[in-house]
Design a protein around this motif. Sequence first.
Motif, short mmCIF file in Angstrom:
data_model
loop_
_atom_site.label_atom_id
_atom_site.label_comp_id
_atom_site.label_asym_id
_atom_site.label_seq_id
_atom_site.Cartn_x
_atom_site.Cartn_y
_atom_site.Cartn_z
N GLU A 239 0.70 -1.25 0.14
CA GLU A 239 0.02 -0.06 -0.03
C GLU A 239 0.88 1.16 0.05
O GLU A 239 0.51 2.58 -0.19
N GLU A 240 2.21 1.28 -0.03
CA GLU A 240 3.12 2.35 0.05
C GLU A 240 2.61 3.42 1.26
O GLU A 240 2.71 4.47 0.96
N ILE A 241 2.40 2.66 2.43
CA ILE A 241 1.99 3.52 3.53
C ILE A 241 2.68 4.45 4.11
O ILE A 241 4.40 4.11 4.47
N LYS A 242 2.87 5.84 4.04
CA LYS A 242 3.53 6.62 4.41
C LYS A 242 3.22 7.00 5.94
O LYS A 242 4.05 7.68 6.83
N LYS A 243 1.96 6.90 6.38
CA LYS A 243 1.54 7.17 7.70
C LYS A 243 0.43 6.22 8.13
O LYS A 243 -0.86 6.42 7.47
N GLY A 244 0.90 5.34 8.81
CA GLY A 244 -0.45 4.11 9.31
C GLY A 244 -0.26 3.77 10.66
O GLY A 244 0.90 3.82 11.30
N ILE A 245 -1.21 3.32 11.36
CA ILE A 245 -1.09 2.98 12.74
C ILE A 245 -1.44 1.35 12.98
O ILE A 245 -2.50 1.00 12.31
N VAL A 246 -0.54 0.77 13.59
CA VAL A 246 -0.70 -0.64 13.44
C VAL A 246 -1.31 -1.03 15.21
O VAL A 246 -0.61 -0.62 16.12
N PHE A 247 -2.32 -1.36 15.33
CA PHE A 247 -2.96 -1.68 16.52
C PHE A 247 -2.66 -3.19 17.15
O PHE A 247 -2.74 -4.33 16.17
N VAL A 248 -2.23 -3.42 18.32
CA VAL A 248 -2.09 -4.71 18.91
C VAL A 248 -2.74 -4.79 20.27
O VAL A 248 -3.11 -3.73 20.83
N ASN A 249 -3.20 -5.96 20.83
CA ASN A 249 -4.05 -5.93 21.91
C ASN A 249 -3.16 -6.18 23.16
O ASN A 249 -3.72 -5.95 24.40
N HIS A 250 -1.86 -6.49 23.05
CA HIS A 250 -1.06 -6.63 24.18
C HIS A 250 0.26 -6.01 24.24
O HIS A 250 0.97 -6.02 22.95
N LEU A 251 0.90 -5.67 25.34
CA LEU A 251 1.84 -4.98 25.60
C LEU A 251 3.39 -5.83 24.92
O LEU A 251 4.06 -5.29 24.22
N ILE A 307 -4.06 12.74 14.60
CA ILE A 307 -2.78 13.06 13.94
C ILE A 307 -3.28 13.01 12.32
O ILE A 307 -3.80 12.16 11.66
N GLU A 308 -2.92 14.13 11.57
CA GLU A 308 -3.38 14.32 10.13
C GLU A 308 -2.95 13.36 9.38
O GLU A 308 -1.70 12.93 9.43
N LYS A 309 -3.51 13.12 8.29
CA LYS A 309 -2.94 12.22 7.10
C LYS A 309 -2.70 10.94 7.45
O LYS A 309 -1.86 10.13 6.69
N VAL A 310 -3.38 10.06 8.48
CA VAL A 310 -3.28 8.87 8.68
C VAL A 310 -3.88 8.11 7.31
O VAL A 310 -5.23 8.22 7.55
N SER A 311 -3.35 7.53 6.91
CA SER A 311 -4.06 6.75 5.46
C SER A 311 -4.51 5.53 5.89
O SER A 311 -5.57 5.05 5.32
N ARG A 328 -10.53 2.77 16.73
CA ARG A 328 -9.58 2.56 16.04
C ARG A 328 -9.43 2.97 14.55
O ARG A 328 -8.77 3.76 14.12
N ALA A 329 -10.78 2.76 13.99
CA ALA A 329 -11.01 3.22 12.62
C ALA A 329 -11.09 4.67 12.50
O ALA A 329 -10.85 5.24 11.69
N GLY A 330 -11.38 5.23 13.78
CA GLY A 330 -11.61 6.84 13.67
C GLY A 330 -10.23 7.79 13.50
O GLY A 330 -10.31 8.81 13.38
N ARG A 331 -9.20 6.86 13.47
CA ARG A 331 -7.85 7.66 13.40
C ARG A 331 -7.58 7.99 12.20
O ARG A 331 -6.67 8.69 11.84
N THR A 332 -8.43 7.44 11.17
CA THR A 332 -8.13 7.66 9.76
C THR A 332 -9.47 8.24 9.03
O THR A 332 -10.58 8.23 9.92
N GLY A 333 -9.45 8.75 7.90
CA GLY A 333 -10.47 9.06 7.12
C GLY A 333 -11.19 10.67 7.80
O GLY A 333 -12.31 10.78 7.83
N ARG A 334 -10.24 11.17 8.26
CA ARG A 334 -10.63 12.59 9.23
C ARG A 334 -10.75 13.63 8.18
O ARG A 334 -10.04 13.55 7.13
#
Length: 377
Positions: A239-251, A307-311, A328-334
């Motif tokens: 996806e050639e991601i320049k700004k993405g957030i990866v969510f995990v459930n555990h530390l 954070i702006e521009k999270v794709s 989680r989904a709300g961090r993108t499409g702003r």
Amino acid sequence: MINQLNLHVPPQINENLEKKNITEPTPIQQAVIPKALNGESVMFRSQTGSGKTLAYVLPLLAAIEADQQTIQAVIVAPSQELAVQIESVIKEVTDQTTLSSMAFIGGANVNRQVEKLKKSKPHIAVGTPGRLMELIRLKKIKLANIRMFVLDEVDRLVEEQESWKDVEELGKRLGYNVQGLFASATIPKGLEDKLKVFSPNVEKLEENTSTLPEQIEHLAVMIEERDRIDTVRKIVHAEEIKKGIVFVNHLDRLNETVEKLRYRKVEAVALSSEQTKTDREQAIARFKSGAASILVATDVAARGIDIEKVSHIIQLDASRSFESYLHRAGRTGRVKEDGKVISLLNGQERYLKEKYEKYLNIHVNEVFLKNGTLISE
């Protein structure tokens, strides 16, 4: 914008909004602000990126008497990052005016905050529940002149038992006569009853739209358990991601993910609730600046981050609740920008796809990786 909403605030505020290209009120602002100006307490739900911060900040600013240098409003947020973010919005909107605000968050030096309060009292105190109550118990923040009480992401505050105890104590100390504005992305069962303990006459408003913006695309990739982290790497490249957030459930998964992504030349940073305030700030700064293209985080750490521009949002570990997926989904499409949420699911987790679709009224398209590209089934 100000003229349309009949807000009695310094004209500079309108100029500051125009600088940010905010000229028309959003639907939730049109619904909330007139009621707030009328002195009503309101609980409102709206989708992420809908302008809910200004929906409570603007009427709050209209209620403040600028010549009285006392705390006249309190805004409570569930995380340090969100509290700082809210205060930065207030500072931008009130630039070149005499209206003032301060952030009081856990993790920062409480003695320095006490010293700041000795020098001058802000009109607006923004903070996390524990730190605000600590300063109130120390009698450094006085409640006598407070007219408005805001809870942002109130659904998140309710989830944390200790935080809610502090919120409830603050609400009871303020009393029934203080106007309350309560913003939320979801309205969990029993929330209204919890608010009635300290704010008995609350009107509920729900934005007449779907919970998530239409421009967000929802995808699911079926995987073998052992391939989770490597699949994330492949998606980042595909996806050639320049700004993405990866969510995990555990530390324990968080540090492993960051290390493996870095080893494979993906610039990633971790955001953990166990990090120091400085480490968290540095991680967010690297991500914002583009020095790191991937932020790996848990739900707790990422609460309220705007954070702006999270794709892209990638669920390395799929959330078990649709409320968590929503946040989680709300961090993108702003602000009407396109965004993608990609969930990695093993065979036993396939039911989560149907759960998200049913409760959030979305379609999750199943895709797979082929020759470095995401392809629909």
